[in-house]
Design a protein around this motif. Sequence first.
Motif, short mmCIF file in Angstrom:
data_model
loop_
_atom_site.label_atom_id
_atom_site.label_comp_id
_atom_site.label_asym_id
_atom_site.label_seq_id
_atom_site.Cartn_x
_atom_site.Cartn_y
_atom_site.Cartn_z
N ALA A 87 0.83 -1.21 0.00
CA ALA A 87 0.00 0.00 0.00
C ALA A 87 0.87 1.26 0.00
CB ALA A 87 -0.99 -0.03 1.16
N ASN A 88 0.60 2.16 0.94
CA ASN A 88 1.30 3.45 0.92
C ASN A 88 2.76 3.34 1.35
OD1 ASN A 88 0.20 2.94 3.61
ND2 ASN A 88 0.97 4.95 4.15
N THR A 89 3.19 2.18 1.82
CA THR A 89 4.57 2.02 2.24
C THR A 89 5.49 1.76 1.06
OG1 THR A 89 3.88 1.19 4.39
CG2 THR A 89 6.12 0.67 3.70
N CYS A 90 5.10 0.85 0.19
CA CYS A 90 5.94 0.50 -0.95
C CYS A 90 5.14 -0.36 -1.92
CB CYS A 90 7.17 -0.27 -0.46
SG CYS A 90 8.37 -0.60 -1.76
N ASN A 91 5.16 0.02 -3.21
CA ASN A 91 4.46 -0.77 -4.21
C ASN A 91 5.07 -0.50 -5.58
OD1 ASN A 91 2.98 1.49 -5.51
ND2 ASN A 91 1.97 1.61 -3.51
N SER A 92 4.56 -1.17 -6.58
CA SER A 92 5.16 -1.07 -7.91
C SER A 92 4.87 0.24 -8.61
CB SER A 92 4.73 -2.25 -8.80
OG SER A 92 3.32 -2.25 -8.93
N ASN A 93 4.10 1.12 -8.00
CA ASN A 93 3.91 2.47 -8.54
C ASN A 93 5.05 3.39 -8.12
OD1 ASN A 93 1.45 1.77 -9.70
ND2 ASN A 93 0.36 2.18 -7.80
N ASN A 94 5.87 2.92 -7.21
CA ASN A 94 7.00 3.69 -6.72
C ASN A 94 8.26 3.28 -7.47
OD1 ASN A 94 5.32 4.88 -4.76
ND2 ASN A 94 5.63 3.18 -3.38
N ASN A 95 9.37 3.34 -6.83
CA ASN A 95 10.66 2.97 -7.39
C ASN A 95 10.73 1.45 -7.57
OD1 ASN A 95 13.32 3.24 -8.20
ND2 ASN A 95 14.11 3.34 -6.12
N VAL A 96 11.07 1.00 -8.78
CA VAL A 96 11.17 -0.44 -9.06
C VAL A 96 12.55 -0.74 -9.63
CG1 VAL A 96 8.69 -0.75 -9.45
CG2 VAL A 96 10.18 -0.22 -11.39
N PHE A 97 12.92 -2.02 -9.57
CA PHE A 97 14.16 -2.46 -10.19
C PHE A 97 14.00 -2.38 -11.71
CE2 PHE A 97 14.39 -4.44 -6.01
CZ PHE A 97 15.70 -4.14 -5.65
N PRO A 98 15.04 -1.94 -12.44
CA PRO A 98 14.94 -1.78 -13.89
C PRO A 98 14.48 -3.06 -14.59
CG PRO A 98 16.99 -0.84 -13.08
CD PRO A 98 16.36 -1.56 -11.92
N GLY A 99 13.55 -2.91 -15.53
CA GLY A 99 13.06 -4.03 -16.31
C GLY A 99 12.09 -4.92 -15.57
N THR A 100 11.61 -4.47 -14.39
CA THR A 100 10.69 -5.27 -13.58
C THR A 100 9.59 -4.37 -13.02
OG1 THR A 100 11.64 -4.96 -11.36
CG2 THR A 100 12.73 -6.56 -12.79
#
Length: 199
Positions: A87-100
């Motif tokens: 949720a608001n802590t960390c998700n794929s709408n935030n910073n992701v590893f390149p190509g993922t």
Amino acid sequence: MVLKSALSVGWLLLTLPFLLVASFDNSRSDNLAVYYGQNSYGATHSDTANWQKTLSTYCQDDTINAIPLAFLHVFFSTGGLPEIDLANTCNSNNNVFPGTRLAKCPSLANDIKACQARGKIVTISLGGATGLASFTSDAQARTFAETVWNLFLGGTSTTRPFGDAVLDGVDLDIEGGSGKGLTAFVTRIRELSQGASKK
């Protein structure tokens, strides 16, 4: 946060024997597991973004024994890696590893370690109500177990969402699907943990 009894159907906490800590006792029936990550207060609250506190805040509560981080909800996503949504802590709408679409959540590393220092076990919860969490074969399940081991547990990877924090195990919250491959997944996680404990 969602509370879930250790006796609920479909709930399995798989802890790594070499990482167990004093306040969590797998032989007891009164351990309290508190899910972290889904900001369950929901959109009806005007201050939703601030509802979920830091992980370390909840670790101050002496009645909590286990904290599954919820959820690793997509097993196979872009780049062959899973997705997590806290949720608001960390998700794929935030910073992701390149190509993922695997979120980078290094800010949780210190909180995870602080919780573990207080005798809590912190696990990654796989599945959830809306997850794409299923296997097509036992072989795929075993390979995915190795991925989870390397990303969250005692293995190594350049794509560890929680940095150098090592989680204590896996929580299976598989709410749909056939259950195909789950036994193979659990067996492989146990093999990896037993191998690590002998080193």
